[in-house]
Design an enzyme around this catalytic site. Structure first.
Site, short mmCIF file in Angstrom:
data_model
loop_
_atom_site.label_atom_id
_atom_site.label_comp_id
_atom_site.label_asym_id
_atom_site.label_seq_id
_atom_site.Cartn_x
_atom_site.Cartn_y
_atom_site.Cartn_z
N HIS A 117 0.82 -1.21 0.00
CA HIS A 117 0.00 0.00 0.00
C HIS A 117 0.86 1.26 0.00
CE1 HIS A 117 -3.92 -1.91 0.75
NE2 HIS A 117 -3.26 -2.76 1.52
N CYS A 141 3.42 -29.24 -14.46
CA CYS A 141 2.17 -28.47 -14.44
C CYS A 141 1.97 -27.86 -15.82
CB CYS A 141 2.25 -27.38 -13.38
SG CYS A 141 0.99 -26.11 -13.54
#
Lengths: 120, 478, 419
Positions: B49, B400
C-alpha cells in the site's frame, strides 16, 4: 405375472423396456424394445444378468504398479465380488502382453482373467 | 540458549529473523504449522500500500509509509516477484468525492509524494473497463503487488542461509520466565532464549498472556476472495479500491503479480481463530459489491476462492514493543492491513529495539543478503531454456501444464532451506496447481516427486496440514 | 521440417497420425506430454470402447494399444514426455523434453489433439473448507487404476458424467462405500448404460437436481452440505442436508484444453470451447487442424477416432494441395434445442462424400425429430425417439443435398413430433 422396468443398454438408444415374467410358465415377455437385441437383453437381464469385470492386478517390474485386466467374457452379476477377491490376490511380473491369461477360470465362472494392455 | 526466539513464521517472524541474521546471534523461529507463511501471510490482498489509509500519527501510517519503498531492494535480493503499479480509489458520488479528498489530505499528512486526485476522463484512460459512472479517483503511483508467501518463504530461506534455525510443527504451549530470559515449551521441546519476539498472528494475544498481563485482544476478521484465470488478468492495470465505508475498505479488484485477477475481500468479525471456510452467501456478496467497480467481471473464469484472516487488534493500531511487565519480550501483534506493506519497516524497528535493550549486536561479516535465484523456466529465453535442460534434464519435464512448471523447479523448492514439504507448499512456492486445472493433472505427479525427494511413502504425503493425507491406502491389500 | 506435427498422442492424435500416414504422408511427428502414448484411455480400464470402430467391446487400454501398435508398425515418429510450449502462425512448433532439450521445428501442417481437462471445485463454486480429499474424477481414476491407490473410504460423487459413474463402480469394487451420486441437472450427465451398470448394479443412489454447496473438514474432508435445486437452477431454501464422507469426487464436466490454440490466435467457438472447424477439421488458421476432445467433448471414443481420421486425411489433402482454401463456406447454426454443431463451416466443394454433423441437444427429448434447414427451407428430417444431452447426436448429409442449392446457412433444430 410380475413385470420389471429396465433401460436397455445394448445401444445408445436407451429403450425403456418392460420385462414381464410369468412364473407359472417360466417365460419372459418384453415390451418397449425397438429391436431383437433389446428383447434378448431384457430377458437375460432378468433371468441371468452378466457383466464383464474390469479391474487391476499388482504388477512388478513395470513402469506402473498396476496392470489392467478384465474377464474375457461376461460372468454372472452375482459373482462379481467373489471375482474381485481372486483378482486382489494376483501378483504378476512384467513383461505382460495384452490378451495374456492372468488367471484361468476365475472364481469358477468359466471366464479367464486377461491382461488388457502390454506392460514392461 | 538462543539469543532470540521468534514465535510465528509468517511475514513478520520471517522478516525479523532475516534482519536479525545480519548479526552474530543464535536465532530460532518456532512455527506451529508444518510450513512457513501458512496462515494470514498466505491469504491476503498481496498489496504494497501507498499509505494514505491509516490514521495520521498511527503506527500503521508510520510503518506503512516507511515500509513501502523498502520492498524493491528486498525483493531484488531475495528474488521475489514485485510489480509497482498504480492504485485508484474510486468515487461514484459527491459524498465519495469528499471522501477521496479527505484521503488525499491524509496521504499528504502521512508524507506521501506520489498521490493525486484525477477526474473521470483520466480514470477512463487509465482503466477503460471500469464502471462508467465513476466521477473521479484518488491515484497513487507508488503502490505495488507482491507474492506475500513467496516473500516469507524467501525471507525464511535467507535467514536460514545466514544461520537462523526454523522449527516447524512447534506449537507454543507455555512460556516460563527464568533469570536469563525465557523458556518456551512447545509440543516438540523446549527452547531457551534471552529475548522473545511474538509474531503469532491471530494467536499473538494468547502468547502475550503466557508471559505478560493481558493488554490487547486479537479478533480475527475474515475476508473472502476470488481468484480468476489469467485470461482475466488484464481487466485492470491498477489496484482498484472502492471508497472506504464503516464496513471497511470495500471490495478490491486487482491483478496479481502472477497475472491472475483478484477480487475481494469482504469483512466479517468471526469468533473462531482458525476458520478458513468460505461461505456461499458471502462470496455472492463479494461478487455483488465488486460489480460496482466493474460491471462485467467474468466470474465464469473463477479458478478458486479463499479466505484471509486479518489479525485485527482491539487497540485499533499495531501492537509493537516490549511488554511493560515482561522484559525482553517483544510483541509484534495486530499486524492487520497494511501489515504486509509495513513489514520491512517493522522488522528494522524490532531489530533496533532489541539492540537498545541488549546494548547492541555485533554484525556478521559474512552475512549474505542474496538468495539463490529460482529458475522460472517459462520466463527464460530459448537459449536459457536449452541451457537449463542441459544443466539438469529435469527442467525438460513439464509437470504443471497450466503454468508450465518443470520437475526441476519443483525439486529445487523441495531441497531449499525452509523447503516445501507438502503439496500446497510446493504450489505456493512454484505454482503447480495454481492454474486453471487446479492440480487435476499435476497433483499426482507432485505427490510422486515429494515422495521420492523426501524419501517418504506416497501415502504419507500431505496436502497442507500434518493430518491432511491425500491417499487412503494401496489397493489389492498392500 | 516435418509434413505434419500432431500435438497429443491420445486417441485423437494417434488416429489422425495413422490416417495421414495411410494417405501418403511420410514425415509425421507425434508429440505427447505424458510418459506413454494412449492418453486418458490408459486409465479408462472399463470396457465399452470400440463398438463402432472395431465392432467389439474393448477396454480403454486395449483400444489404445491397437492404435499404438499400428502407429509403431507404420514407423511414425513420436516423442514422449514432451511438452509443446508454443505454435506460431508460420507453423513453427516449440517443444521441450529432457533428452532433446528445447526444440523448435517447422512443419507444413499441424494437427491439434490435446484433449480436454476437468472442471474443478473453483469453477463450480463450492464453498467451505479446503481439506485434502477433494478430487476430480479423472485424477482419482488415475490414482486408482494406474498408481494403485484408494483416494478414500466413504465417498460422495458430484456429477453424473461418465467418469463419475465409472468411478462409483470402480471405488465400490475396490472396497470403498460410495454413498450417493449427485447431479445438479434434472437429467443424468452420463450414458444410460453407465447409470445401469455402475450405479443400479451396486444400489448406489443417484439424486438428480441436487448439488454440493459446502465442504467441511480442516485437514481431511469430514462431510458435505447437499442441497436440492429447483427447475430454474436455484437452491431450494431449507433443503440443506449434511452428509458425512471423507472424499468428494467431482465429475462436473470437461473443457477442451486450448491454451496453445488461443495463444496461436486461432478462433474459439464459445459454444464448444474448442476451435471453429470446417468440414476438413481445419481451424481458422490454414493448415492447422484439430480433432477429438480439443474441438468438442465427446462421449464415445469411437467418434473421436472417426473425426480424427478425417483430420488426418484432410491434413494429407492439404499438403497435397487438394483442399480449396477459398472455397465458399456454409455456416452451420444451432437452432432451437441444439447446444452446438461441429463442424461450424462446410466448404461443399471440398467434400468427398458427405459430411457428418456432430451436435448435442440441450435437454431431454422423446419422440422428436432433428430438422435440417438450408436458409430456412427444410431439407432433411430425422426422427429420434429419445435424445439426451449426454449422448452426442450425429446427422449425415450428402454432398448432393448441400450442393443442390446455393446455401449460406445450415440450421438444425429439435422439433417435437405430434403423437
Amino acid at each position: 405375472m410380475n413385470s420389471t422396468q429396465i433401460i436397455c443398454i445394448v445401444c445408445p438408444m436407451g429403450c425403456h423396456l418392460e420385462v414381464a415374467h410369468d412364473s407359472a410358465s417360466g417365460t419372459y415377455s418384453v415390451s418397449g424394445n425397438k429391436c431383437s437385441r433389446g428383447k434378448e437383453y431384457g430377458i437375460n437381464e432378468l433371468s441371468n444378468p452378466t457383466r464383464v469385470v474390469t479391474s487391476t492386478v499388482v504388477i512388478e517390474g513395470a513402469h506402473l504398479k498396476r496392470l489392467p485386466v478384465k474377464t474375457n467374457r461376461p460372468i454372472a452379476k452375482g459373482k462379481m465380488f467373489e471375482c474381485m477377491k481372486e483378482i486382489d490376490k494376483v501378483r504378476v511380473i512384467a513383461p505382460v502382453k495384452m490378451g495374456q491369461i492372468i488367471l484361468k477360470d476365475i472364481a469358477g465362472t468359466g471366464a479367464d482373467l486377461i491382461a488388457t494392455r502390454s506392460m514392461g | 540458549m538462543y539469543d532470540v526466539v521468534i514465535i510465528g513464521a509468517g511475514i513478520m517472524g520471517t522478516f525479523i529473523a532475516r534482519e536479525l541474521s545480519r548479526y552474530k546471534l543464535r536465532i530460532a523461529v518456532l512455527e506451529k504449522s508444518n510450513d512457513v507463511a501458512n496462515a494470514t501471510t498466505k491469504a491476503n490482498s498481496a498489496i504494497v500500500h501507498s499509505g494514505y489509509d491509516a490514521k495520521v500519527g498511527s503506527l500503521k501510517a508510520k510503518f506503512n509509509v516507511l515500509g513501502n519503498p523498502m520492498f524493491d531492494k528486498v525483493c531484488e535480493e531475495l528474488d521475489v516477484p514485485l510489480r509497482r503499479i498504480d492504485s485508484l480509489v474510486l468515487a461514484f458520488n459527491e459524498d465519495e468525492m469528499t471522501t477521496i479528498g479527505e484521503l488525499y489530505e491524509r496521504g499528504i499528512s502521512n508524507g506521501l509524494k506520489k498521490i493525486t486526485l484525477i477526474d473521470k476522463e483520466q480514470v477512463a484512460s487509465l482503466e477503460p473497463n471500469l464502471n462508467k459512472t465513476v466521477l473521479g479517483a484518488l491515484r497513487t503511483t507508488d503502490c505495488g503487488i507482491v507474492g506475500p508467501f513467496e516473500l516469507a518463504v524467501a525471507l525464511a530461506e535467507n535467514a536460514m542461509d545466514n544461520g537462523a534455525e526454523l522449527f516447524l510443527n512447534n506449537e507454543v504451549k507455555s512460556i516460563d520466565k527464568v533469570s536469563e530470559g525465557y523458556i518456551v515449551h512447545t509440543n516438540e521441546g523446549s527452547y531457551k532464549a534471552k529475548y522473545l519476539v511474538n509474531c503469532a498472528g491471530v494467536h499473538a494475544d494468547e502468547i502475550n498472556n503466557m508471559v505478560a498481563k493481558e493488554s490487547f485482544r486479537i479478533k480475527p476478521r475474515r475476508g473472502q476472495y476470488f481468484v480468476l484465470d489469467k485470461s482475466a488478468g488484464n481487466l485492470v492495470n491498477s489496484v482498484v479500491f472502492q471508497c472506504p465505508t464503516s464496513m471497511g475498505k470495500g471490495v478490491l479488484v486487482l491483478p496479481t503479480v502472477h497475472g491472475n485477477l483478484l477480487v475481494g475481500p469482504d469483512s466479517q468479525d468471526i469468533d473462531v481463530k482458525d476458520n478458513f471456510d468460505t461461505t456461499l452467501d458471502d462470496l455472492e456478496n463479494v461478487k455483488l459489491v465488486a460489480r460496482k467497480t466493474i460491471i462485467n467481471i467474468p466470474f465464469d473464469k473463477v479458478i478458486t476462492s479463499f479466505v484471509g484472516l486479518r489479525a485485527t487488534p482491539d487497540t485499533g493500531d499495531f501492537v509493537i514493543g516490549e511488554a511493560g511487565d515482561a522484559k525482553g519480550f517483544i510483541n509484534v501483534a495486530g499486524i492487520e492491513s497494511p501489515g504486509l506493506s509495513a513489514s520491512p519497516a517493522i522488522a528494522l524497528h524490532v531489530v533496533e529495539l532489541l539492540k537498545s535493550i541488549s546494548g547492541g549486536f555485533e554484525e556478521k561479516k559474512d552475512f549474505n543478503p542474496i538468495r539463490r535465484k529460482l529458475t522460472r523456466f517459462y520466463e527464460l529465453s530459448e537459449q536459457e531454456k536449452t541451457e537449463a535442460i542441459k544443466r539438469d534434464p529435469r527442467y525438460g519435464r513439464v509437470i504443471c501444464r497450466c503454468e508450465n512448471i518443470t520437475e526441476g523447479e519443483i525439486v529445487d523448492v523441495i531441497h531449499r532451506k525452509a523447503g516445501a514439504r507438502t503439496v500446497d507448499g510446493v504450489k505456493r512456492r512454484t505454482r503447480p496447481g495454481m492454474g486453471r486445472c487446479q492440480g487435476g493433472f499435476c497433483g499426482p505427479r507432485v505427490i510422486e516427486i515429494l515422495s521420492r525427494e523426501l524419501g517418504i511413502n506416497m501415502l504419507d504425503v500431505v496436502k497442507d496440514g500434518v493430518s491432511s493425507k491425500i491417499l487412503d491406502k494401496e489397493t489389492k491389500g498392500i | 521440417m516435418y509434413d505434419i506435427i500432431v500435438i497429443g498422442g491420445g486417441p485423437a492424435g494417434l488416429a489422425a497420425a495413422i490416417e495421414a500416414k495411410k494417405n501418403g504422408i511420410d514425415s509425421i511427428l507425434v508429440i505427447e506430454r505424458d510418459r506413454e502414448l494412449g492418453g486418458i484411455l490408459q486409465q479408462c480400464i472399463h470396457n465399452g470402447f470400440g463398438l463402432h470402430v472395431f465392432k467389439e467391446e474393448l477396454t480403454g487400454p486395449e483400444y489404445a494399444e491397437k492404435f499404438i501398435n499400428e502407429l509403431k508398425e507404420l514407423g511414425i515418429e513420436y516423442k514422449l514426455d514432451s511438452m509443446v510450449l508454443n505454435i506460431t502462425e508460420d507453423k513453427k512448433v516449440d517443444f521441450i523434453n529432457s533428452i532433446d532439450g528445447y526444440v523448435s521445428v517447422k512443419t507444413k501442417a499441424i494437427i491439434l489433439a490435446m484433449g480436454c481437462r476437468e472442471r474443478t471445485r473453483g469453477a463450480i463454486g463450492i464453498a467451505g473448507a479446503r481439506p485434502a480429499g477433494v478430487f476430480t474424477a479423472g485424477a482419482a481414476q488415475r490414482f486408482l487404476n494406474m498408481e494403485g491407490y484408494m483416494v478414500g473410504k466413504t465417498v460422495v460423487i458430484l456429477g453424473s458424467g461418465d467418469i463419475g459413474l465409472i468411478m462409483a463402480r470402480r471405488l465400490t469394487l475396490e472396497g470403498a462405500k460410495v454413498k450417493v451420486v449427485l447431479e445438479r441437472m434434472p437429467h443424468p450427465g452420463g450414458l444410460t448404460r453407465n447409470i445401469v451398470q455402475c450405479l443400479d448394479d451396486y444400489n448406489i443412489p443417484l439424486r438428480l437436481a441436487h448439488t454440493v454447496t459446502s465442504i467441511k473438514g480442516k485437514d481431511r474432508v469430514e462431510g458435505v452440505t447437499i442441497v436440492a435445486i429447483d427447475k430454474s437452477g436455484s437452491i431450494i431454501p431449507g433443503s440443506e442436508e449434511y452428509m458425512e464422507c471423507d472424499t468428494l469426487i467431482l465429475s462436473v464436466g470437461l473443457i477442451p484444453e486450448n491454451e496453445l490454440t488461443e495463444n496461436a490466435g486461432i478462433a474459439i467457438d464459445p459454444a464448444t470451447k474448442g476451435a471453429y472447424v470446417n468440414e476438413a477439421m481445419e481451424t481458422s488458421q490454414e493448415g492447422v487442424f484439430a480433432c477429438g476432445n480439443v474441438v468438442h467433448v465427446h462421449d464415445l471414443v469411437d467418434y473421436v477416432t472417426e473425426e480424427s481420421r478425417l483430420a488426418g486425411r484432410s491434413a494429407a489433402r492439404y499438403i497435397n494441395d487438394e483442399l480449396r482454401a477459398s472455397a465458399k463456406a456454409v455456416r452451420t447454426k444451432q437452432g432451437n434445442g441444439i447446444g452446438y454443431i461441429v463442424p461450424q463451416f462446410i466448404r461443399t466443394e471440398n467434400l468427398l462424400g458427405g459430411v457428418n454433423l456432430f451436435m448435442r441437444v440441450r435437454s431431454v427429448y422423446s419422440n422428436s425429430k432433428l430438422v435440417v434447414k438450408a436458409d430456412g427451407r427444410i431439407i432433411k428430417e430425422i426422427k429420434r425417439s429419445h435424445m439426451i444431452p449426454s449422448e452426442m447426436e450425429r446427422v449425415q448429409l450428402s454432398k448432393e443435398v448441400l450442393a443442390a442449392a446455393d446455401i449460406k446457412e445450415l440450421a438444425i433444430e429439435v422439433m417435437e413430433v405430434e403423437q
